[in-house]
Motif scaffolding. Structure first.
Motif, short mmCIF file in Angstrom:
data_model
loop_
_atom_site.label_atom_id
_atom_site.label_comp_id
_atom_site.label_asym_id
_atom_site.label_seq_id
_atom_site.Cartn_x
_atom_site.Cartn_y
_atom_site.Cartn_z
N SER A 15 96.68 65.19 51.92
CA SER A 15 97.97 64.56 51.62
C SER A 15 98.25 63.42 52.58
N ARG A 20 104.68 66.30 54.22
CA ARG A 20 103.83 67.49 54.03
C ARG A 20 103.08 67.82 55.32
N GLU A 40 96.97 59.31 39.44
CA GLU A 40 97.86 60.41 39.01
C GLU A 40 98.39 60.21 37.59
N SER A 75 98.92 69.09 46.80
CA SER A 75 100.27 69.40 46.34
C SER A 75 100.88 68.24 45.56
N ASP A 76 101.86 68.56 44.72
CA ASP A 76 102.58 67.50 44.01
C ASP A 76 104.04 67.89 43.78
N THR A 77 104.91 66.90 43.90
CA THR A 77 106.36 67.13 43.75
C THR A 77 106.93 66.14 42.73
N VAL A 79 110.85 65.20 40.59
CA VAL A 79 112.25 65.48 40.30
C VAL A 79 112.34 65.58 38.77
N TYR A 156 114.59 59.56 46.44
CA TYR A 156 115.42 60.00 47.58
C TYR A 156 114.68 61.02 48.42
N ILE A 158 115.76 64.37 50.69
CA ILE A 158 116.85 65.27 51.08
C ILE A 158 116.99 65.29 52.60
N VAL A 177 111.81 70.94 48.30
CA VAL A 177 112.30 69.61 47.92
C VAL A 177 111.55 68.54 48.73
C1 TTP Z 1 112.67 64.88 46.33
C2 TTP Z 1 111.97 64.54 47.61
C3 TTP Z 1 110.66 64.12 47.62
N1 TTP Z 1 110.04 63.80 48.79
C4 TTP Z 1 108.64 63.33 48.81
C5 TTP Z 1 107.60 64.44 49.01
C6 TTP Z 1 106.33 63.75 48.53
O1 TTP Z 1 105.75 63.06 49.65
C7 TTP Z 1 106.82 62.72 47.50
C8 TTP Z 1 106.39 63.08 46.10
O2 TTP Z 1 105.18 62.45 45.80
P1 TTP Z 1 103.80 63.20 45.57
O3 TTP Z 1 103.06 62.41 44.53
O4 TTP Z 1 104.03 64.66 45.32
O5 TTP Z 1 103.04 63.11 46.96
P2 TTP Z 1 102.58 61.86 47.81
O6 TTP Z 1 101.99 60.79 46.96
O7 TTP Z 1 103.74 61.45 48.72
O8 TTP Z 1 101.49 62.49 48.77
P3 TTP Z 1 100.06 63.16 48.42
O9 TTP Z 1 99.81 63.07 46.93
O10 TTP Z 1 99.06 62.37 49.21
O11 TTP Z 1 100.19 64.58 48.90
O12 TTP Z 1 108.25 62.73 47.60
C9 TTP Z 1 110.72 63.89 50.00
O13 TTP Z 1 110.17 63.59 51.06
N2 TTP Z 1 112.01 64.34 50.01
C10 TTP Z 1 112.68 64.66 48.88
O14 TTP Z 1 113.86 65.05 48.95
#
Ligand code: TTP
Length: 194
Positions: A15, A20, A40, A75-77, A79, A156, A158, A177
């Motif tokens: 990551s 993370r 992605e 991992s992936d996050t 909203v 955003y 958090i 989050v």
């Molecule tokens: C909603 C939210 C997301 N995020 C971030 C977390 C993740 O870094 C990003 C979501 O994008 P991702 O595509 O999940 O991750 P990334 O590209 O940043 O990193 P990698 O694939 O290399 O692991 O948003 C916050 O930092 N705070 C928040 O409140």
């Protein structure tokens, strides 16, 4: 303790997200960071955690050369609002649009974590509900200009000003989050690592 068992494993966090990296450090686990480029892209039929499950697994696919004791974490996050994923905004206009949509409403944040070894793979996910107070255009522009949230899902964090000032409640794991559902990750590692 988990920390002792992990000494026989080479934990790789794939990551580039500083959040993370910081979060996993909080579990007192030793790991290395190795990132690989991933395109992605996902099928638009996928919904909610299906998307994050898919993308966290896709991020692991770039590692075709794992060694016997490697333990890869990807991992992936996203909203999730009105049955659509808000990913990382590419422009200021896109970030502004996302924040206007999130204003005064409740949304979900889905994170999936994929654990991969040379002969096994498992995916877990977690969902947190986040409620925002009303955001006016002045606040939205202040936030985007000062915090440049282009690397954050939904535009955003958090953990920064907008979270402090405008997140009125959450239901679920805060760290989920930010990008890693830490208690679930810790529990999973305790179960899986022998
Ligand atoms: C909603 C939210 C997301 N995020 C971030 C977390 C993740 O870094 C990003 C979501 O994008 P991702 O595509 O999940 O991750 P990334 O590209 O940043 O990193 P990698 O694939 O290399 O692991 O948003 C916050 O930092 N705070 C928040 O409140």
């Amino acid at each position: 303790m988990l920390q002792d068992k992990l000494k026989n494993h080479n934990i790789i966090l794939a990551s580039q997200s500083p959040r993370r990296q910081e979060l996993l450090r909080g579990l007192d686990i030793e790991f290395v960071i190795e990132t690989r480029l991933v395109n992605e892209v996902y099928n638009d039929q996928l919904q909610g955690t299906q998307i994050t499950d898919f993308l966290s697994t896709l991020k692991a696919k770039a590692f075709t050369d794992l060694a016997e004791n490697d333990f890869l974490i990807t991992s992936d996050t996203i909203v999730w609002l009105d049955d659509r994923a808000l990913e990382k905004p590419k422009t200021k206009d896109e970030a502004r649009k996302m924040l206007r949509q999130l204003s005064g409403r409740k949304h979900k944040v889905h994170t999936s974590v994929c654990f991969t070894t040379i002969d096994d793979q498992k995916v877990i996910n977690d969902t947190t509900e986040v409620t925002f107070g009303e955001l006016n255009d002045e606040e939205i522009d202040y936030y985007i200009d000062k915090y440049q949230p282009f690397d954050r899902a939904g535009g955003y964090g958090i953990q920064d000003w907008l979270g402090f000032a405008k997140v009125t409640s959450i239901n679920g794991c805060y760290y989920n989050v930010m990008g890693l559902p830490l208690p679930k990750v810790y529990g999973f590692l305790r179960e899986m690592i022998i």
